[in-house]
Write a protein that holds these residues in place. Sequence first.
Motif, PDB file in Angstrom:
ATOM      1  N   SER A 242      25.638 -44.260 -15.015  1.00 16.15           N
ATOM      2  CA  SER A 242      24.807 -45.363 -14.543  1.00 16.15           C
ATOM      3  C   SER A 242      25.328 -45.901 -13.224  1.00 16.15           C
ATOM      4  N   PRO A 243      24.437 -46.153 -12.218  1.00 18.34           N
ATOM      5  CA  PRO A 243      24.885 -46.675 -10.914  1.00 18.34           C
ATOM      6  C   PRO A 243      25.646 -47.981 -11.039  1.00 18.34           C
ATOM      7  N   SER A 244      25.222 -48.864 -11.969  1.00 24.29           N
ATOM      8  CA  SER A 244      25.895 -50.154 -12.094  1.00 24.29           C
ATOM      9  C   SER A 244      27.320 -49.990 -12.568  1.00 24.29           C
ATOM     10  N   PHE A 245      27.561 -49.025 -13.447  1.00 26.46           N
ATOM     11  CA  PHE A 245      28.919 -48.790 -13.918  1.00 26.46           C
ATOM     12  C   PHE A 245      29.745 -48.089 -12.849  1.00 26.46           C
ATOM     13  N   ALA A 246      29.112 -47.190 -12.082  1.00 25.44           N
ATOM     14  CA  ALA A 246      29.839 -46.495 -11.020  1.00 25.44           C
ATOM     15  C   ALA A 246      30.269 -47.481  -9.946  1.00 25.44           C
ATOM     16  N   ALA A 247      29.397 -48.449  -9.637  1.00 27.65           N
ATOM     17  CA  ALA A 247      29.732 -49.425  -8.596  1.00 27.65           C
ATOM     18  C   ALA A 247      30.898 -50.293  -8.998  1.00 27.65           C
ATOM     19  N   SER A 248      31.045 -50.535 -10.313  1.00 23.66           N
ATOM     20  CA  SER A 248      32.116 -51.418 -10.769  1.00 23.66           C
ATOM     21  C   SER A 248      33.493 -50.808 -10.584  1.00 23.66           C
ATOM     22  N   SER A 249      33.533 -49.474 -10.307  1.00 20.01           N
ATOM     23  CA  SER A 249      34.826 -48.835 -10.098  1.00 20.01           C
ATOM     24  C   SER A 249      35.390 -49.155  -8.707  1.00 20.01           C
ATOM     25  N   GLN A 250      34.532 -49.716  -7.812  1.00 22.32           N
ATOM     26  CA  GLN A 250      34.996 -50.102  -6.479  1.00 22.32           C
ATOM     27  C   GLN A 250      35.820 -51.384  -6.589  1.00 22.32           C
ATOM     28  N   PRO A 251      37.098 -51.383  -6.177  1.00 26.98           N
ATOM     29  CA  PRO A 251      37.916 -52.596  -6.250  1.00 26.98           C
ATOM     30  C   PRO A 251      37.248 -53.750  -5.525  1.00 26.98           C
ATOM     31  N   SER A 252      37.352 -54.958  -6.091  1.00 29.25           N
ATOM     32  CA  SER A 252      36.646 -56.114  -5.551  1.00 29.25           C
ATOM     33  C   SER A 252      37.154 -56.521  -4.169  1.00 29.25           C
ATOM     34  N   ASN A 253      38.385 -56.128  -3.822  1.00 26.97           N
ATOM     35  CA  ASN A 253      38.930 -56.541  -2.526  1.00 26.97           C
ATOM     36  C   ASN A 253      38.891 -55.415  -1.496  1.00 26.97           C
ATOM     37  N   GLN A 254      38.025 -54.415  -1.715  1.00 25.63           N
ATOM     38  CA  GLN A 254      37.890 -53.331  -0.750  1.00 25.63           C
ATOM     39  C   GLN A 254      36.455 -53.246  -0.259  1.00 25.63           C
ATOM     40  N   SER A 255      36.302 -53.024   1.049  1.00 28.59           N
ATOM     41  CA  SER A 255      34.986 -52.952   1.660  1.00 28.59           C
ATOM     42  C   SER A 255      34.364 -51.579   1.439  1.00 28.59           C
ATOM     43  N   VAL A 256      33.031 -51.538   1.430  1.00 26.49           N
ATOM     44  CA  VAL A 256      32.329 -50.258   1.349  1.00 26.49           C
ATOM     45  C   VAL A 256      32.205 -49.631   2.736  1.00 26.49           C
ATOM     46  N   TYR A 257      32.631 -50.368   3.776  1.00 25.19           N
ATOM     47  CA  TYR A 257      32.572 -49.874   5.150  1.00 25.19           C
ATOM     48  C   TYR A 257      33.912 -49.250   5.554  1.00 25.19           C
ATOM     49  N   ASP A 258      33.847 -48.353   6.533  1.00 25.93           N
ATOM     50  CA  ASP A 258      35.047 -47.715   7.064  1.00 25.93           C
ATOM     51  C   ASP A 258      35.643 -48.622   8.131  1.00 25.93           C
ATOM     52  N   LEU A 259      36.662 -49.387   7.760  1.00 21.99           N
ATOM     53  CA  LEU A 259      37.267 -50.339   8.684  1.00 21.99           C
ATOM     54  C   LEU A 259      38.328 -49.698   9.572  1.00 21.99           C
ATOM     55  N   SER A 260      38.655 -48.429   9.310  1.00 25.14           N
ATOM     56  CA  SER A 260      39.713 -47.771  10.082  1.00 25.14           C
ATOM     57  C   SER A 260      39.302 -47.520  11.532  1.00 25.14           C
ATOM     58  N   VAL A 261      38.005 -47.594  11.825  1.00 25.37           N
ATOM     59  CA  VAL A 261      37.551 -47.352  13.193  1.00 25.37           C
ATOM     60  C   VAL A 261      37.722 -48.587  14.074  1.00 25.37           C
ATOM     61  N   LEU A 262      38.038 -49.729  13.478  1.00 21.16           N
ATOM     62  CA  LEU A 262      38.215 -50.953  14.242  1.00 21.16           C
ATOM     63  C   LEU A 262      39.576 -50.971  14.935  1.00 21.16           C
ATOM     64  N   PRO A 263      39.705 -51.730  16.030  1.00 23.58           N
ATOM     65  CA  PRO A 263      41.014 -51.862  16.690  1.00 23.58           C
ATOM     66  C   PRO A 263      42.039 -52.468  15.739  1.00 23.58           C
ATOM     67  N   THR A 264      43.287 -52.093  15.919  1.00 18.32           N
ATOM     68  CA  THR A 264      44.361 -52.626  15.087  1.00 18.32           C
ATOM     69  C   THR A 264      45.099 -53.747  15.835  1.00 18.32           C
ATOM     70  N   PHE A 265      45.758 -54.589  15.086  1.00 18.70           N
ATOM     71  CA  PHE A 265      46.578 -55.640  15.673  1.00 18.70           C
ATOM     72  C   PHE A 265      47.769 -55.893  14.754  1.00 18.70           C
ATOM     73  N   SER A 266      48.787 -56.547  15.280  1.00 14.81           N
ATOM     74  CA  SER A 266      49.948 -56.900  14.468  1.00 14.81           C
ATOM     75  C   SER A 266      50.645 -58.087  15.109  1.00 14.81           C
ATOM     76  N   GLY A 267      51.471 -58.733  14.346  1.00 14.50           N
ATOM     77  CA  GLY A 267      52.213 -59.866  14.871  1.00 14.50           C
ATOM     78  C   GLY A 267      52.936 -60.598  13.761  1.00 14.50           C
ATOM     79  N   THR A 268      53.689 -61.616  14.139  1.00 16.75           N
ATOM     80  CA  THR A 268      54.417 -62.436  13.173  1.00 16.75           C
ATOM     81  C   THR A 268      53.668 -63.744  12.977  1.00 16.75           C
ATOM     82  N   VAL A 269      53.515 -64.137  11.723  1.00 17.84           N
ATOM     83  CA  VAL A 269      52.746 -65.339  11.392  1.00 17.84           C
ATOM     84  C   VAL A 269      53.582 -66.587  11.668  1.00 17.84           C
ATOM     85  N   ALA A 270      53.061 -67.463  12.517  1.00 22.28           N
ATOM     86  CA  ALA A 270      53.731 -68.738  12.784  1.00 22.28           C
ATOM     87  C   ALA A 270      53.362 -69.774  11.734  1.00 22.28           C
ATOM     88  N   GLN A 271      52.084 -69.770  11.317  1.00 22.87           N
ATOM     89  CA  GLN A 271      51.614 -70.730  10.312  1.00 22.87           C
ATOM     90  C   GLN A 271      50.233 -70.326   9.826  1.00 22.87           C
TER      91      GLN A 271
END
Length: 240
Positions: free
Chosen positions: A21-50
């Motif tokens: 069932s599509p509804s059950f298959a969709a539930s296997s996608q972790p809730s904190n992961q996007s269905v989009y390919d975010l790896s194509v976006l620019p990367t950034f890094s740094g140290t958190v001040a606040q």
Amino acid sequence: MRHISRLAVLALGSVSLLAASPSFAASSQPSNQSVYDLSVLPTFSGTVAQYIPSAGGGINGLLLTDGTEVLVSQDLSWDLPKVVKPGEKITGTGLKGKTLPIVHAFSLSGPRGNRTEDTGITMPLHSTEMVAGPDIVVHGVIAYPLYNIQGSLIGAILKDKSVVRVPVRDGSKLAAWLKPGASLYAAGPGVSGVYGTALNAHQIGPDAQQVVSLTADDLPPAGPPPGSPGYDIIRSAETH
């Protein structure tokens, strides 16, 4: 015996259908992961001040030690304390400002292996948080101007890490008061909690003797004054 075998076959068939069932298959996608390919976006890094706290007690993003503001959607903001803490290094993907020191982050990874992604790729124009309670008063020197994801000037981050927000429509008018190194006084509803101090200013100025009054973004426009012809007309009723 034949009846029991038939029931077993039916049960196995039901399990197979549910798994496909599509509804059950969709539930296997972790809730904190996007269905989009975010790896194509620019990367950034740094140290958190606040953290960049909101006036409602949450978090709107991160301030890095180089002054970059990492801004996130409301959904992603809930994960920030689990991913990274002030003083730690953050990496991620997102859209960098052309000229402003801002990043609209879509994925974030912390030093302990925690990672989160923006699953909706949307950002409301205004915060839905309702802020009420006694006014908070802050007075200090501005470290950085504060921006929203659209790149509008919406306040300041003080050197004591307090965050002062102003309505979007007033940011450009107050630009001369919201520059790094300037002294700022502000009062308005907000919170001083585990993520820091933040308020929505309804009074702001260089000091307590030079202030202007502001009206919150989410307040309805003023109606006709009492006694005028339009005072008793309910606008929403006219359109239905």
